[in-house]
Every structure is written in structure tokens, then in C-alpha cells.
Design an enzyme around this catalytic site. Structure first.
Site, PDB file in Angstrom:
ATOM      1  N   PRO A   9      -8.334  15.069  -3.509  1.00 20.36           N
ATOM      2  CA  PRO A   9      -7.537  16.286  -3.462  1.00 20.36           C
ATOM      3  C   PRO A   9      -6.053  16.074  -3.738  1.00 20.36           C
ATOM      4  CG  PRO A   9      -8.279  15.681  -1.260  1.00 20.36           C
ATOM      5  CD  PRO A   9      -8.975  14.788  -2.228  1.00 20.36           C
ATOM      6  N   ASN A  10      -5.522  17.002  -4.494  1.00 18.27           N
ATOM      7  CA  ASN A  10      -4.098  17.110  -4.848  1.00 18.27           C
ATOM      8  C   ASN A  10      -3.620  16.052  -5.832  1.00 18.27           C
ATOM      9  OD1 ASN A  10      -3.603  19.405  -3.127  1.00 18.27           O
ATOM     10  ND2 ASN A  10      -3.829  17.985  -1.434  1.00 18.27           N
ATOM     11  N   ARG A  17       3.936  16.637  -7.864  1.00 23.82           N
ATOM     12  CA  ARG A  17       3.828  16.660  -6.400  1.00 23.82           C
ATOM     13  C   ARG A  17       4.646  15.527  -5.787  1.00 23.82           C
ATOM     14  NH1 ARG A  17      -1.101  14.246  -3.032  1.00 23.82           N
ATOM     15  NH2 ARG A  17      -0.358  14.764  -0.948  1.00 23.82           N
ATOM     16  N   TYR A  22       5.061   9.867  -4.977  1.00 18.72           N
ATOM     17  CA  TYR A  22       3.960   9.609  -5.895  1.00 18.72           C
ATOM     18  C   TYR A  22       4.386   9.322  -7.333  1.00 18.72           C
ATOM     19  CZ  TYR A  22       1.293  11.437  -1.986  1.00 18.72           C
ATOM     20  OH  TYR A  22       0.763  11.637  -0.742  1.00 18.72           O
ATOM     21  N   ASN A  71      -9.380   6.852  -5.041  1.00 20.92           N
ATOM     22  CA  ASN A  71      -8.246   7.356  -4.276  1.00 20.92           C
ATOM     23  C   ASN A  71      -8.727   8.670  -3.679  1.00 20.92           C
ATOM     24  OD1 ASN A  71      -5.913   8.463  -3.239  1.00 20.92           O
ATOM     25  ND2 ASN A  71      -4.624   7.757  -4.927  1.00 20.92           N
ATOM     26  N   ALA A  74      -6.243  12.726   1.000  1.00 23.52           N
ATOM     27  CA  ALA A  74      -6.289  13.009   2.438  1.00 23.52           C
ATOM     28  C   ALA A  74      -7.681  12.826   3.036  1.00 23.52           C
ATOM     29  CB  ALA A  74      -5.781  14.427   2.699  1.00 23.52           C
ATOM     30  N   HIS A  77      -8.590   9.845   5.432  1.00 14.43           N
ATOM     31  CA  HIS A  77      -8.304   9.819   6.865  1.00 14.43           C
ATOM     32  C   HIS A  77      -9.238  10.695   7.685  1.00 14.43           C
ATOM     33  CE1 HIS A  77      -4.791   8.000   5.132  1.00 14.43           C
ATOM     34  NE2 HIS A  77      -4.570   9.114   4.470  1.00 14.43           N
ATOM     35  N   ASP A  84     -20.134   7.269   4.493  1.00 13.58           N
ATOM     36  CA  ASP A  84     -21.594   7.139   4.400  1.00 13.58           C
ATOM     37  C   ASP A  84     -22.045   6.985   2.951  1.00 13.58           C
ATOM     38  OD1 ASP A  84     -21.862   7.318   7.149  1.00 13.58           O
ATOM     39  OD2 ASP A  84     -22.532   9.416   7.138  1.00 13.58           O
ATOM     40  N   GLU A  95     -10.769   1.002  -2.543  1.00 15.51           N
ATOM     41  CA  GLU A  95      -9.931   2.108  -2.075  1.00 15.51           C
ATOM     42  C   GLU A  95      -8.502   1.870  -2.562  1.00 15.51           C
ATOM     43  OE1 GLU A  95      -8.125   3.707   2.184  1.00 15.51           O
ATOM     44  OE2 GLU A  95      -9.934   2.469   2.204  1.00 15.51           O
ATOM     45  N   HIS A  97      -4.386   3.584  -2.957  1.00 17.17           N
ATOM     46  CA  HIS A  97      -3.375   4.580  -2.606  1.00 17.17           C
ATOM     47  C   HIS A  97      -2.125   4.270  -3.408  1.00 17.17           C
ATOM     48  CE1 HIS A  97      -5.808   6.044   0.675  1.00 17.17           C
ATOM     49  NE2 HIS A  97      -6.054   4.782   0.967  1.00 17.17           N
ATOM     50  N   ILE A  98      -1.506   5.290  -3.909  1.00 20.58           N
ATOM     51  CA  ILE A  98      -0.285   5.140  -4.701  1.00 20.58           C
ATOM     52  C   ILE A  98       0.870   4.729  -3.792  1.00 20.58           C
ATOM     53  CG2 ILE A  98       1.389   6.400  -6.108  1.00 20.58           C
ATOM     54  CD1 ILE A  98      -1.107   8.116  -7.045  1.00 20.58           C
ATOM     55  N   SER A  99       0.969   5.372  -2.636  1.00 19.14           N
ATOM     56  CA  SER A  99       2.041   5.059  -1.685  1.00 19.14           C
ATOM     57  C   SER A  99       1.537   4.033  -0.667  1.00 19.14           C
ATOM     58  CB  SER A  99       2.503   6.327  -0.964  1.00 19.14           C
ATOM     59  OG  SER A  99       1.475   6.809  -0.122  1.00 19.14           O
ATOM     60  N   ARG A 104       4.047   5.456   6.177  1.00 22.31           N
ATOM     61  CA  ARG A 104       4.182   6.916   6.228  1.00 22.31           C
ATOM     62  C   ARG A 104       3.779   7.452   7.600  1.00 22.31           C
ATOM     63  NH1 ARG A 104       1.718   9.587   1.141  1.00 22.31           N
ATOM     64  NH2 ARG A 104       2.892  11.330   2.027  1.00 22.31           N
ATOM     65  N   ARG A 108      -1.786   8.773   8.629  1.00 19.64           N
ATOM     66  CA  ARG A 108      -2.195   8.098   7.402  1.00 19.64           C
ATOM     67  C   ARG A 108      -2.517   6.617   7.621  1.00 19.64           C
ATOM     68  NH1 ARG A 108      -1.175  11.687   3.157  1.00 19.64           N
ATOM     69  NH2 ARG A 108       0.476  13.177   3.601  1.00 19.64           N
TER      70      ARG A 108
END
Length: 139
Positions: A9-10, A17, A22, A71, A74, A77, A84, A95, A97-99, A104, A108
Site C-alpha cells: 500500500p501507498n 509521497r 521515500y 515491500n 504498512a 506491521h 502465513d 523483506e 523497506h526504503i526507509s 522511525r 514500525r
């Protein structure tokens, strides 16, 4: 080698954004760079804001592809359903993550999917995806 890059998402809003977190580049602008760097890899890319669609896509490719770079945004978390699904797949999932999520907000700091993934890469901007591809190539 076939790798799915799966964004949650996003992440369709990358480049607009919160560029301070990001970056100012969209994923659509970054993907051709990744493809040209790894011509031996067949990349598929999918993005959805809907948890079930992410699960459907992983189930679609997770038994025939060589890896998934995920990625989950949200959902990282919150989603036991993604955890599963990852556990049920044949191929490894990295997995990303950009940040640096650990620098943060407190919420997170806990990933519900890390325990099911081969590894986690965070905090290197869009290069987090490249590092995940390197990890899969060296698998």
C-alpha cells in the site's frame, strides 16, 4: 531466474509521497535501471493497496519463481495473513523497506513478516531492492 518485485500500500505514490523519507523517484522510474543492471533476471512487478491481492500474487508465483522481493508497506506491521502466505511458499522472500524503519515511529519497529522471510533489507532507499536482488542471486 525469475523474480517478482511486490509493493504494498501507498508505494504507488513513490516520488510524490513524503520525498524526505521515500525519495523523489517513482518505482516505475527505478525499475528499468534494475532491469538493465541484471539482464539475466526476468523481473515481474506488481503493486497493490489491497492485502488479499498481495497474497493472491504471491500464491500465483511463489511455487515457480526463484524469489520475491516484498515491500509490504504498512502491512509489514499488521499482517499475519501475509506471514502465513510467505511461510507456505516454495521460493524465498526478501523483506525490503526504503526507509530505516527502526529509526522511525515505534510501531514500525515490529515486523509481522520478518520471521517468515529469508532476510530483511532496510534503509538504503530504492537500492534496498537492488540489495535484495543481490541476495537472491547469491542464494
Amino acid at each position: 531466474m525469475k523474480i517478482l518485485i511486490l509493493n504494498g500500500p501507498n508505494l504507488n505514490l513513490l516520488g510524490t509521497r513524503e520525498p524526505g523519507i521515500y525519495g523523489s523517484s517513482s518505482f516505475d522510474a527505478y525499475l528499468p535501471q534494475l532491469k538493465s543492471r541484471y539482464p539475466q533476471v526476468e523481473f515481474d512487478y506488481y503493486q497493490s493497496n489491497i492485502e488479499g491481492e498481495l497474497i493472491n500474487k504471491m500464491q500465483e508465483v511463489g511455487f515457480t519463481y526463484d524469489g520475491i522481493v516484498l515491500n509490504a508497506g504498512a502491512y509489514t506491521h499488521t499482517s499475519i495473513a501475509l506471514q502465513d502466505c510467505i511461510r507456505s511458499l516454495k521460493c524465498p522472500v526478501i523483506e525490503v523497506h526504503i526507509s530505516n524503519v527502526n529509526a522511525r515511529e515505534d510501531f514500525r519497529h515490529k515486523s509481522m513478516i520478518s520471521c517468515a522471510c529469508k532476510g530483511v533489507i532496510a534503509g538504503f532507499g530504492l537500492n534496498s531492492y537492488r540489495l535484495a536482488v543481490e541476495a537472491l542471486l547469491n542464494e
